[in-house]
Design an enzyme around this catalytic site. Structure first.
Site, mmCIF file in Angstrom:
data_model
loop_
_atom_site.group_PDB
_atom_site.id
_atom_site.type_symbol
_atom_site.label_atom_id
_atom_site.label_comp_id
_atom_site.label_asym_id
_atom_site.label_seq_id
_atom_site.Cartn_x
_atom_site.Cartn_y
_atom_site.Cartn_z
ATOM 1 N N HIS A 817 -26.529 61.138 19.957
ATOM 2 C CA HIS A 817 -25.579 60.408 20.433
ATOM 3 C C HIS A 817 -24.252 60.345 19.983
ATOM 4 O O HIS A 817 -24.528 59.609 18.800
ATOM 5 C CB HIS A 817 -25.753 58.383 20.927
ATOM 6 C CG HIS A 817 -27.216 59.005 22.508
ATOM 7 N ND1 HIS A 817 -27.841 57.502 21.888
ATOM 8 C CD2 HIS A 817 -27.410 59.730 23.084
ATOM 9 C CE1 HIS A 817 -28.573 57.943 22.961
ATOM 10 N NE2 HIS A 817 -28.378 59.018 23.958
ATOM 11 N N GLU A 820 -22.843 57.354 17.322
ATOM 12 C CA GLU A 820 -23.405 57.307 16.163
ATOM 13 C C GLU A 820 -24.178 56.932 15.304
ATOM 14 O O GLU A 820 -24.483 58.419 14.276
ATOM 15 C CB GLU A 820 -25.273 56.507 17.021
ATOM 16 C CG GLU A 820 -25.575 55.702 17.717
ATOM 17 C CD GLU A 820 -26.411 55.900 19.060
ATOM 18 O OE1 GLU A 820 -27.883 56.664 18.523
ATOM 19 O OE2 GLU A 820 -26.751 55.355 19.972
ATOM 20 N N HIS A 914 -31.172 57.000 14.919
ATOM 21 C CA HIS A 914 -29.943 56.097 16.128
ATOM 22 C C HIS A 914 -29.618 55.075 15.705
ATOM 23 O O HIS A 914 -29.990 54.982 14.479
ATOM 24 C CB HIS A 914 -30.886 55.627 17.730
ATOM 25 C CG HIS A 914 -30.888 56.884 18.682
ATOM 26 N ND1 HIS A 914 -30.612 57.250 19.571
ATOM 27 C CD2 HIS A 914 -32.020 57.488 18.343
ATOM 28 C CE1 HIS A 914 -31.425 58.215 20.890
ATOM 29 N NE2 HIS A 914 -32.175 58.341 19.944
ATOM 30 N N GLU A 999 -33.587 52.425 14.616
ATOM 31 C CA GLU A 999 -32.454 51.677 14.786
ATOM 32 C C GLU A 999 -31.894 51.718 13.594
ATOM 33 O O GLU A 999 -32.331 50.732 13.444
ATOM 34 C CB GLU A 999 -32.873 51.460 16.557
ATOM 35 C CG GLU A 999 -33.400 51.520 18.104
ATOM 36 C CD GLU A 999 -32.828 52.297 18.512
ATOM 37 O OE1 GLU A 999 -31.596 52.468 18.475
ATOM 38 O OE2 GLU A 999 -32.634 52.862 19.911
#
Length: 1138
Positions: A817, A820, A914, A999
């Site tokens: 992504h 990010e 991420h 994350e």
């Protein structure tokens, strides 16, 4: 004895608790409550007939049958005492036993009596109101009992009796919880009757006036009634009533009336015709003025928030000032003619709101039903699907394992491996070796070949003047500094006006002179190498400009920065400023000062009165800037390429500022329903002036930050949807500085390419085997790098080579992504640690072979998109069946994993880095069959299932050694909506037990030593290093290791911080202190929220008190418990009754 009979053993224990006994009648009053006319035998008979019948059911049955007034009053008194003494649970139990139906039947029977006995009728009405507003089906039941129109008729008969009218209004109010009941009343002129009961300001019968307003609000729940109210001018009437009550209210006595009127207007504003009418009648202006007054009037503050919410709700929707909602970046896709947007995911904007949170691996899914999303099929969890391609195709990935085929001849010669010519290759425009077959992931037909593209980008055309300056820093151009210029007096704006050049004919470019003056002080960063890498980067827009922070480099701040403190009611203040735009349009400049699709606005001559913006550089995202006021700007972000959605990432340049002046920036097309910007997060800022003075840092900046729903909607959208505003204020330190603002610390594709070359140059080939290869080309023709890092064998002996080739693989990926960017900083930390001389890094290299793909979505990163690739698709939703043409990086990454699996080298660990925009801390998502089945409530006996618990080893280790990590935030659930993500596919299809998504927050931490701090690049890089260190714990139980591999295990144990986040549980973010949305109802004013207190006050009030309740209310409430029965049941206290 009677009470014991009524409350039999079948009555729930909580219905009669010990706390109730002091409130039950005394023996003397019991004899009064149950006179001889209602004999004990009459009550005992039903109970004896049905032993299982509870005492409550006996009461309700008797209530329907008894015709004696005094006996019915006694039963009503007992019911009221029981229900008033306990919690709502008692009332709900009574409803479940048919209490509502019994009361309605008693009500109908009493009203049908001619004339009605109001001594009996009023207690019934009061009890129906109390019970009814907790029964969500009371309206339907009332219609079935034919009590609705009966009540409306009763109200007509008692319009002049305030006490009776109030009781009727409360009952009608609770009936209207059913929309069909509200419509029935509306058709029978219920609106007209109720509206006429609401007078202008008065001091009499306040309780009845409020009951009428609440009943009107309940009636307006029906859209049909709203339309009727608009056509009859009732909206205008309500506004006049509100103005009159507000202007005449010298104190807080009439606050409940004003709140009730606001609630009524809120109900009307739930329909478009109601909102339009309120705006047309000047409602926003009236509410704005009264709100300003209330903000500075003691005791009236409670009116401000509902009034502001009402203004937000009624603010007319307007489309974004764009010609099209589609992205400004259009890229032709293979097999799809340009302009065929119907076939491109996300090209139509109608569904952007629903997709923003449900379709993301790394977003909080609080609005979804997790149990429905859990994978409950045991076979689906257990079975491994067949590969999605023939095994014969996997041979193309052989060359991506060079460590297995390298002969390491340099170990015998004692000389170093051939000196890396990577820097020269970058400067000359050559890429690393490609090993994939031709035509796979290569540029599409009709595009320039890589060689042709490099030739064109090395000598880009001169950029036209912009921002009031001459040409900015450009890629690969040769421009010398103006003659006679004193390099000691160079300013940010002067640097900005020069171009990046190369050495020719003894001249030095501005950049060379800057480097001579300041030197290169950024570890693992070389501006010249960055410029060379950028010259070979291919973008959709053909960028030729370098952003100064990316070129010059970034040093992390000295330490973590505190989260921003949110000032009280800051969102309210910003919203009121927005509303002023609507009320005073003549004060709004509304001038476009930047448009990425039209270069003319930023070239205008009167830019001295405004800031200058620019975003046409790698990773940049700002589509349009509109000057609203002298120091306020609306900013519109560009959608992801080939889509009309995913607006979150921003990165742009701003210049021409005045020092020490607060500038307000509003990013007005956000899509997320909430943001960490509401919880202390700040954007990041980079000052060229500060960098030239020796402080080249991205720093957290901005005050008065909040994130809330606005009145803008997508261009051409047919839905009643709207965007969100991120607003923040920046006060710049220097005049005429050049600054950059971004969502998070930017990390460009060119920065990665330059960083990899710097790493390769820095490693000792005798200690680090470092090999960079190209996995494939992207749609735009950019290379997707794959890095191999391990330790070379000690010698060329069979034993050492065998140990090398049997090391387990660890696969790390990031940046699928593009928005990010924190994932890239974590990856940078992993890369630098693995290439370092740290003893633990050496142990890791000797224990594992690392296969690292630092950027899975190069095109998205380059073009400043937030979530998608140039195909308009989320690449982390393509892993199940990736398309070789549209998703080449995912297709070949999965193919490479298949290859490793096919040769018996299934990765020991897979982790996809991420970023998370809705949570704090760093945490892992993993996969567990047992935990998924258990969490979903599956009927499968998980105790009999066998599953290796090793997937928890790394999270537990990280929780001890990484201060930013939160074990408590981890979960290991396999959800249906995540079936096509990397984590789940690698676990299910490749068979990797430890398959994770890691994350990292954009904000900061709410635990440990970083509690209350925002994450900086140093902390993110440290997290990448800590993840690698956690892998050492896996070597304690594996087969292939020697004493050197585990010699540094004690170092890991000694460095454990042992903060154990799971011992300090912190839940997800609480609701924002101010309402982000404005569609939610005013819960404090919903019908029934204060009915009980109003009913109780009405029950013991006298006719004289009703005439002026302002004087009598305090006395009545003070003596409520002592006077209640004597006033509700006066016959019980008469001397003759004793």
């Amino acid at each position: 004895m009677v009470v014991c009979l009524l409350l039999s053993a079948s009555t729930p224990p909580d219905f009669v608790s010990p706390s109730l006994f002091p409130l039950l009648p005394s023996p003397l009053s019991l004899s009064l409550l149950i006179p001889h006319s209602l004999s004990v035998e009459r009550i005992r008979q039903p109970s004896m007939a049905a032993p299982s019948t509870s005492g409550l059911e006996v009461l309700l049955s008797t209530l329907k049958d008894v015709g004696d007034i005094e006996s019915t009053l006694n039963i009503l008194n007992v019911l009221d005492e029981l229900l008033s003494a306990g919690s709502d649970r008692r009332i709900h139990y009574m409803i479940s036993k048919g209490g509502s139906e019994s009361l309605l039947m008693a009500l109908v029977n009493t009203v049908d009596t001619i004339p009605p006995n109001y001594t009996l009728l009023l207690p019934i009405l009061h009890l129906v109101a109390k019970v009814g507003h907790r029964d969500h089906r009371i309206g339907v039941k009332a219609e079935k009992a034919e009590a609705v129109l009966l009540m409306l008729g009763l109200l007509r008969q008692n319009l002049k009796d305030a006490k009776r009218a109030a009781a009727c209004l409360w009952v009608l109010q609770v009936f209207c919880t059913s929309v069909s009941t509200a419509m029935l009343l509306g058709k029978n002129r219920g609106l007209d009757i109720v509206f006429k009961l609401i007078p202008m300001h008065t001091t009499k019968h306040i309780r009845t006036v409020k009951a009428a307003i609440d009943a009107l609000a309940a009636l307006l729940r029906s859209k049909m009634n709203c339309r009727a109210a608009v056509s009859k001018g009732y909206i205008s009437g309500l506004l006049k009533l509100f103005a009159d009550w507000h202007s005449n209210g010298t104190d807080c006595k009439h606050l409940p009336i004003l709140r009730a009127l606001l609630n009524c207007l809120h109900q009307a504003a739930n329909t478009s015709i109601g909102r339009s009418s309120l705006v047309a009648e000047g409602g926003i202006a009236l509410l704005f003025q009264t709100t300003k007054t209330c903000m500075f009037t003691r005791g009236m503050e409670s009116l401000v928030e509902p009034a502001v919410q009402l203004m937000r709700k009624c603010y007319p929707k307007c489309p974004l000032p764009l010609t099209s909602a589609l992205s400004a970046h259009i890229f032709p896709l293979p097999g799809r003619p340009l302009g065929t947007w119907d076939f491109i995911p996300g090209a139509q904007g109608d569904g952007f709101e629903d997709d923003s949170d449900n379709d993301v691996e790394n977003e909080d899914a609080e609005n979804r039903d997790y149990e429905d999303d859990m994978e409950t099929d045991l076979e689906s969890l257990r079975q491994r699907p067949e590969p999605d391609r023939p095994l014969e195709q996997l041979g193309q990935y052989v060359c991506l394992c060079p460590e297995l085929h390298h002969d390491f001849q340099e170990l015998d010669s004692g000389s170093e491996t051939e000196e890396s010519s990577d820097e020269d290759s970058l400067l000359n425009g050559d890429r690393e070796d490609h090993c994939l077959m031709a035509g796979q992931g290569s540029p599409q037909a009709g595009q320039d070949s890589p060689q042709e593209h490099r030739a064109s980008t090395q000598n880009p055309p001169l950029c036209p003047p912009r921002n009031g300056h001459t040409t900015p820093i450009s890629r690969g151009e040769d421009h010398t500094a103006p003659e006679g210029e004193d390099k000691q007096n160079m300013k940010a704006k002067d640097l900005h006006s020069q171009c990046l050049g190369s050495h020719e004919d003894g001249h030095h470019s501005m950049v060379d002179r800057l480097l001579e003056k300041f030197g290169s002080c950024i570890p693992h960063h070389d501006p010249r190498l960055y410029a060379a890498a950028a010259a070979n980067t291919r973008s959709v827009a053909g960028y030729s400009i370098l952003a100064f922070p990316d070129f010059w480099g970034h040093l992390p701040p000295p330490g973590p920065e505190q989260m921003a403190v949110r000032r009280p009611n800051i969102q309210r203040r910003k919203v009121l400023e927005d509303i002023e735009r609507f009320l005073c349009p003549e004060d709004i400049i509304n001038k476009v000062v930047f448009d990425v699709e039209d270069p003319s606005p930023q070239c205008s001559s009167d830019h001295k009165l405004s800031l200058r913006f620019f975003s046409k550089f790698e990773c940049g995202n700002l589509r349009k800037a509109v000057q609203v006021r002298s120091y306020e700007y609306d900013l519109i972000l560009n959608a992801d390429a080939n889509t009309s959605q995913h607006h979150q990432w921003f990165y742009f340049e701003v210049s021409g500022m005045v020092a020490n002046v607060p500038y307000r920036f509003n990013i007005i097309n956000g899509e997320k329903i909430n943001s960490q910007f509401n919880y202390g997060m700040q954007p990041v800022l980079y000052s060229v002036r500060e960098a030239l003075e020796g402080r080249p840092c991205w720093v957290r900046a901005g005050t008065d930050i909040c994130y809330y729903r606005n009145h803008f909607q997508p261009s051409g959208s047919q839905r009643d949807s709207s965007f969100y505003t991120l607003t923040f204020t920046v006060t710049f330190q220097h005049d005429e500085d050049v600054c950059y603002l971004a969502y998070h610390y930017p990390y460009t594709y060119s920065a990665l390419q330059a960083h990899l070359q710097m790493l390769q140059r820095s490693v000792d080939p005798r200690k680090v085997f470092f090999k960079q290869q190209s996995l494939c080309n992207t749609l735009a023709g950019n290379s997707c790098p794959l890095i191999t890092i391990t330790a070379p064998p000690s010698s060329r002996s069979w034993k050492d080579l065998h140990q090398l080739r049997n090391r387990p693989c660890v696969v790390l990926t990031a940046r699928v992504h593009p928005g990010e960017s924190n994932a890239s900083w974590v990856m940078k930390g992993s890369l630098e640690f693995l290439c370092s001389s740290d003893p633990m890094a050496q142990s890791l290299r000797e224990a594992f072979i690392f296969k690292i793909i630092p950027v899975l979505n190069p095109d998205g990163v380059i073009n400043g998109t937030h979530r998608c690739s140039l195909s308009g698709e989320d690449l982390n939703r393509q892993w199940k069946k990736p398309d070789a043409a549209l998703s080449p990086t995912i297709y070949h990454t999965k193919g490479f994993l298949y290859y490793l699996n096919s040769i018996g080298r299934t990765p020991l660990v897979f982790c996809d880095y991420h970023g998370h925009s809705r949570k704090k801390n760093v945490f892992l998502y993993g996969c567990s069959m047992k935990e998924t089945l258990w969490q979903s409530g599956s009927s499968v006996d998980t105790a009999t299932l066998k599953e290796d618990p090793g997937y928890r080893t790394i999270p537990k280790t990280l929780d001890r050694i990484a201060p930013a990590f939160s074990f408590n935030s981890c979960n290991y659930l396999v959800e249906k909506s995540r079936a096509s993500t990397a984590r789940v596919v690698v676990w299910r299809e490749i068979g990797v037990l430890r398959s994770y998504t890691m994350e990292s927050t954009y904000n900061g931490c709410d635990q440990g030593i970083y509690q209350g701090m925002q994450m900086g690049t140093r902390e993110l890089e440290d997290m990448g290093a800590k993840f690698c260190q956690s892998l050492l714990t896996l070597r304690k139980s594996t087969m292939f290791y020697d004493s050197k591999v585990i010699s540094h295990m004690p170092l890991l144990d000694d460095s454990l911080l042992d903060h154990k986040s799971h011992n300090c549980f912190v839940d997800d973010e609480p609701p924002c202190v101010e309402d982000i949305e404005y569609q939610s109802p005013m819960t404090s004013n919903l019908p029934g929220s204060d009915i009980d207190s109003e009913v109780n006050a009405n029950m013991f009030s006298t006719e004289d008190e009703d005439k002026d309740e302002d004087k009598q209310m305090p006395h009545c409430r003070k003596n409520r418990h002592t006077d209640l029965k004597s006033r509700l049941y006066p016959h019980l206290c008469r001397p003759d009754s004793l």
